[in-house]
Design a protein around this motif. Structure first.
Motif, PDB file in Angstrom:
ATOM      1  N   LEU A 140       7.619 -13.841   7.114  1.00  0.00           N
ATOM      2  CA  LEU A 140       6.419 -13.380   6.412  1.00  0.00           C
ATOM      3  C   LEU A 140       5.182 -13.601   7.268  1.00  0.00           C
ATOM      4  CD1 LEU A 140       5.011 -12.227   3.956  1.00  0.00           C
ATOM      5  CD2 LEU A 140       5.072 -14.494   2.898  1.00  0.00           C
ATOM      6  N   ARG A 141       5.090 -14.730   7.939  1.00  0.00           N
ATOM      7  CA  ARG A 141       3.943 -14.998   8.816  1.00  0.00           C
ATOM      8  C   ARG A 141       3.848 -13.944   9.926  1.00  0.00           C
ATOM      9  NH1 ARG A 141       0.455 -18.765   6.566  1.00  0.00           N
ATOM     10  NH2 ARG A 141       1.546 -20.675   5.973  1.00  0.00           N
ATOM     11  N   ASP A 142       4.989 -13.574  10.483  1.00  0.00           N
ATOM     12  CA  ASP A 142       4.991 -12.573  11.558  1.00  0.00           C
ATOM     13  C   ASP A 142       4.441 -11.242  11.061  1.00  0.00           C
ATOM     14  OD1 ASP A 142       6.036 -14.395  13.341  1.00  0.00           O
ATOM     15  OD2 ASP A 142       8.088 -13.635  13.244  1.00  0.00           O
ATOM     16  N   ILE A 143       4.814 -10.855   9.851  1.00  0.00           N
ATOM     17  CA  ILE A 143       4.301  -9.607   9.268  1.00  0.00           C
ATOM     18  C   ILE A 143       2.790  -9.712   9.061  1.00  0.00           C
ATOM     19  CG2 ILE A 143       4.303  -8.184   7.176  1.00  0.00           C
ATOM     20  CD1 ILE A 143       7.335  -8.935   6.939  1.00  0.00           C
ATOM     21  N   MET A 144       2.348 -10.832   8.505  1.00  0.00           N
ATOM     22  CA  MET A 144       0.925 -11.017   8.208  1.00  0.00           C
ATOM     23  C   MET A 144       0.078 -11.122   9.471  1.00  0.00           C
ATOM     24  SD  MET A 144       1.345 -13.731   5.073  1.00  0.00           S
ATOM     25  CE  MET A 144      -0.411 -14.101   5.015  1.00  0.00           C
ATOM     26  N   ASN A 145       0.680 -11.535  10.561  1.00  0.00           N
ATOM     27  CA  ASN A 145      -0.055 -11.677  11.824  1.00  0.00           C
ATOM     28  C   ASN A 145       0.000 -10.429  12.703  1.00  0.00           C
ATOM     29  OD1 ASN A 145      -0.892 -14.323  11.307  1.00  0.00           O
ATOM     30  ND2 ASN A 145       0.991 -15.199  12.157  1.00  0.00           N
ATOM     31  N   ASP A 146       0.741  -9.416  12.259  1.00  0.00           N
ATOM     32  CA  ASP A 146       0.831  -8.176  13.018  1.00  0.00           C
ATOM     33  C   ASP A 146      -0.521  -7.464  13.021  1.00  0.00           C
ATOM     34  OD1 ASP A 146       2.789  -6.001  14.188  1.00  0.00           O
ATOM     35  OD2 ASP A 146       1.464  -4.965  12.780  1.00  0.00           O
ATOM     36  N   GLY A 154      -6.246  -7.090   6.292  1.00  0.00           N
ATOM     37  CA  GLY A 154      -6.902  -8.363   6.532  1.00  0.00           C
ATOM     38  C   GLY A 154      -5.961  -9.520   6.294  1.00  0.00           C
ATOM     39  N   SER A 155      -5.614  -9.708   5.039  1.00  0.00           N
ATOM     40  CA  SER A 155      -4.702 -10.797   4.676  1.00  0.00           C
ATOM     41  C   SER A 155      -4.017 -10.469   3.361  1.00  0.00           C
ATOM     42  CB  SER A 155      -5.472 -12.117   4.547  1.00  0.00           C
ATOM     43  OG  SER A 155      -6.440 -12.025   3.510  1.00  0.00           O
ATOM     44  N   LEU A 156      -3.038 -11.261   3.032  1.00  0.00           N
ATOM     45  CA  LEU A 156      -2.372 -11.164   1.726  1.00  0.00           C
ATOM     46  C   LEU A 156      -3.345 -11.643   0.658  1.00  0.00           C
ATOM     47  CD1 LEU A 156       0.432 -10.658   0.332  1.00  0.00           C
ATOM     48  CD2 LEU A 156       0.867 -13.094   0.654  1.00  0.00           C
ATOM     49  N   PHE A 207      -0.452   3.092   3.384  1.00  0.00           N
ATOM     50  CA  PHE A 207       0.843   3.003   2.699  1.00  0.00           C
ATOM     51  C   PHE A 207       1.962   2.721   3.697  1.00  0.00           C
ATOM     52  CE2 PHE A 207      -0.506   5.892  -1.096  1.00  0.00           C
ATOM     53  CZ  PHE A 207      -0.960   4.779  -1.782  1.00  0.00           C
ATOM     54  N   LYS A 208       1.922   3.410   4.833  1.00  0.00           N
ATOM     55  CA  LYS A 208       2.956   3.215   5.848  1.00  0.00           C
ATOM     56  C   LYS A 208       2.927   1.787   6.387  1.00  0.00           C
ATOM     57  CE  LYS A 208       4.964   5.520   9.879  1.00  0.00           C
ATOM     58  NZ  LYS A 208       4.821   6.663  10.825  1.00  0.00           N
ATOM     59  N   ASP A 209       1.719   1.231   6.539  1.00  0.00           N
ATOM     60  CA  ASP A 209       1.577  -0.121   7.056  1.00  0.00           C
ATOM     61  C   ASP A 209       2.088  -1.182   6.081  1.00  0.00           C
ATOM     62  OD1 ASP A 209       0.504   0.844   9.404  1.00  0.00           O
ATOM     63  OD2 ASP A 209      -1.583   0.515   8.810  1.00  0.00           O
ATOM     64  N   MET A 210       2.307  -0.807   4.822  1.00  0.00           N
ATOM     65  CA  MET A 210       2.877  -1.744   3.840  1.00  0.00           C
ATOM     66  C   MET A 210       4.380  -1.940   4.002  1.00  0.00           C
ATOM     67  SD  MET A 210       0.951  -0.561   0.325  1.00  0.00           S
ATOM     68  CE  MET A 210      -0.834  -0.461   0.241  1.00  0.00           C
ATOM     69  N   ARG A 211       5.032  -1.014   4.686  1.00  0.00           N
ATOM     70  CA  ARG A 211       6.490  -1.003   4.713  1.00  0.00           C
ATOM     71  C   ARG A 211       7.133  -2.287   5.237  1.00  0.00           C
ATOM     72  NH1 ARG A 211       9.925   3.093   4.652  1.00  0.00           N
ATOM     73  NH2 ARG A 211      11.426   1.399   4.782  1.00  0.00           N
ATOM     74  N   PRO A 212       6.668  -2.884   6.347  1.00  0.00           N
ATOM     75  CA  PRO A 212       7.317  -4.128   6.780  1.00  0.00           C
ATOM     76  C   PRO A 212       7.284  -5.217   5.710  1.00  0.00           C
ATOM     77  CG  PRO A 212       5.976  -3.241   8.553  1.00  0.00           C
ATOM     78  CD  PRO A 212       5.664  -2.425   7.336  1.00  0.00           C
ATOM     79  N   PHE A 213       6.155  -5.311   5.001  1.00  0.00           N
ATOM     80  CA  PHE A 213       6.042  -6.289   3.911  1.00  0.00           C
ATOM     81  C   PHE A 213       7.005  -5.953   2.783  1.00  0.00           C
ATOM     82  CE2 PHE A 213       3.956  -7.465  -0.142  1.00  0.00           C
ATOM     83  CZ  PHE A 213       3.980  -8.842  -0.008  1.00  0.00           C
ATOM     84  N   PHE A 214       7.068  -4.672   2.401  1.00  0.00           N
ATOM     85  CA  PHE A 214       7.992  -4.258   1.345  1.00  0.00           C
ATOM     86  C   PHE A 214       9.439  -4.495   1.747  1.00  0.00           C
ATOM     87  CE2 PHE A 214       5.095  -0.898  -0.877  1.00  0.00           C
ATOM     88  CZ  PHE A 214       4.405  -1.926  -1.484  1.00  0.00           C
ATOM     89  N   ASP A 215       9.769  -4.206   3.001  1.00  0.00           N
ATOM     90  CA  ASP A 215      11.150  -4.397   3.457  1.00  0.00           C
ATOM     91  C   ASP A 215      11.539  -5.878   3.408  1.00  0.00           C
ATOM     92  OD1 ASP A 215      11.318  -1.682   3.855  1.00  0.00           O
ATOM     93  OD2 ASP A 215      11.098  -1.775   6.037  1.00  0.00           O
ATOM     94  N   TYR A 216      10.611  -6.737   3.816  1.00  0.00           N
ATOM     95  CA  TYR A 216      10.871  -8.181   3.744  1.00  0.00           C
ATOM     96  C   TYR A 216      11.086  -8.617   2.301  1.00  0.00           C
ATOM     97  CZ  TYR A 216       9.579 -13.075   3.151  1.00  0.00           C
ATOM     98  OH  TYR A 216       9.555 -14.389   2.744  1.00  0.00           O
ATOM     99  N   MET A 217      10.171  -8.242   1.416  1.00  0.00           N
ATOM    100  CA  MET A 217      10.261  -8.660   0.020  1.00  0.00           C
ATOM    101  C   MET A 217      11.491  -8.069  -0.656  1.00  0.00           C
ATOM    102  SD  MET A 217       7.750 -10.738  -0.671  1.00  0.00           S
ATOM    103  CE  MET A 217       6.903 -10.723  -2.238  1.00  0.00           C
TER     104      MET A 217
END
Length: 228
Positions: A140-146, A154-156, A207-217
């Motif tokens: 999760l940190r890696d996704i948030m730091n991308d 900005g941030s979660l 929306f596209k930039d949300m995908r890594p977060f969605f895939d993780y969750m």
């Protein structure tokens, strides 16, 4: 001759501004045809958003029209009895039980944004998320730091506990993430962008930039407590 860009029209926003000043049924009913005309353009914009989403995700929502929320407010349990919303908004649901998260758009003068994530996770889902973070927060940190994540969101964000969640150590190195009760991504747009020709592209990219977060969750929430 090239096609005109799909965009939010000034009249779409002007109608909302006037509605905010005249939020009553008589005014609205006299302008019902005007409302339907403005709403039709929002449906067209939402359809274009959906087309873009389906290029990189699988969406259950069948059409832009079906994505839109009604203009009518539910005032049954609200102290505010004004009958109409003063924004355009809608959401898209991802298809399949293993694709978690959803996409939301909100169009309003001075308050235009897209959002996504988990507004009210169930206690069971919240425990799965927290257990995974407590075990290893690095994914999760890696996704948030991308850089794309930071540029877009900005941030979660989301509501957080002021105290330590039950069953976790107050001294845990990832206590900042464990305190989240909601997990939201929000990208805001100024009024110049709102009425510009590239809002559709900007929203679609967010929306596209949300995908890594969605895939993780989705991976976390579609597994059991043992990660299987």
């Amino acid at each position: 001759m090239s096609a005109k860009p799909i965009k939010i029209q000034r009249s779409n926003i002007d109608f909302l501004v006037q509605l905010k000043k005249n939020n009553n049924r008589d005014w609205f009913n006299e302008r019902k045809n005007e409302f339907l005309t403005e709403q039709a353009n929002i449906e067209n914009f939402a359809s274009a958003l959906l087309t873009g989403l389906n290029l990189h995700d699988v969406i259950e929502t069948p059409s832009g029209k079906k994505s839109l929320y009604r203009i009518y407010r539910d005032t049954r349990f609200s102290a505010d009895k004004t009958p109409y919303k003063t924004h355009w908004s809608g959401s898209f649901k991802r298809a399949g039980k293993n694709r978690r998260g959803g996409y939301y758009f909100h169009i309003e003068k001075g308050n235009t944004f897209v959002g996504g994530g988990f507004w009210g996770p169930s206690p069971a889902d919240l425990k799965l998320i927290r257990d995974d973070i407590a075990f290893d927060a690095k994914p999760l940190r890696d996704i948030m730091n991308d850089k794309n994540f930071i540029s877009s969101f900005g941030s979660l964000t989301g509501e957080q506990l002021k105290t330590t969640p039950k069953g976790f150590d107050a001294g845990h190195p990832d206590i900042d993430l464990l305190r989240f009760k909601q997990f939201l991504l929000i990208k805001r747009f100024d009024d110049e962008t709102l009425l510009g020709e590239n809002l559709l592209q900007h929203m679609g990219q967010a929306f596209k930039d949300m995908r890594p977060f969605f895939d993780y969750m989705s991976s976390v929430l579609s597994s059991d407590a043992n990660g299987e």
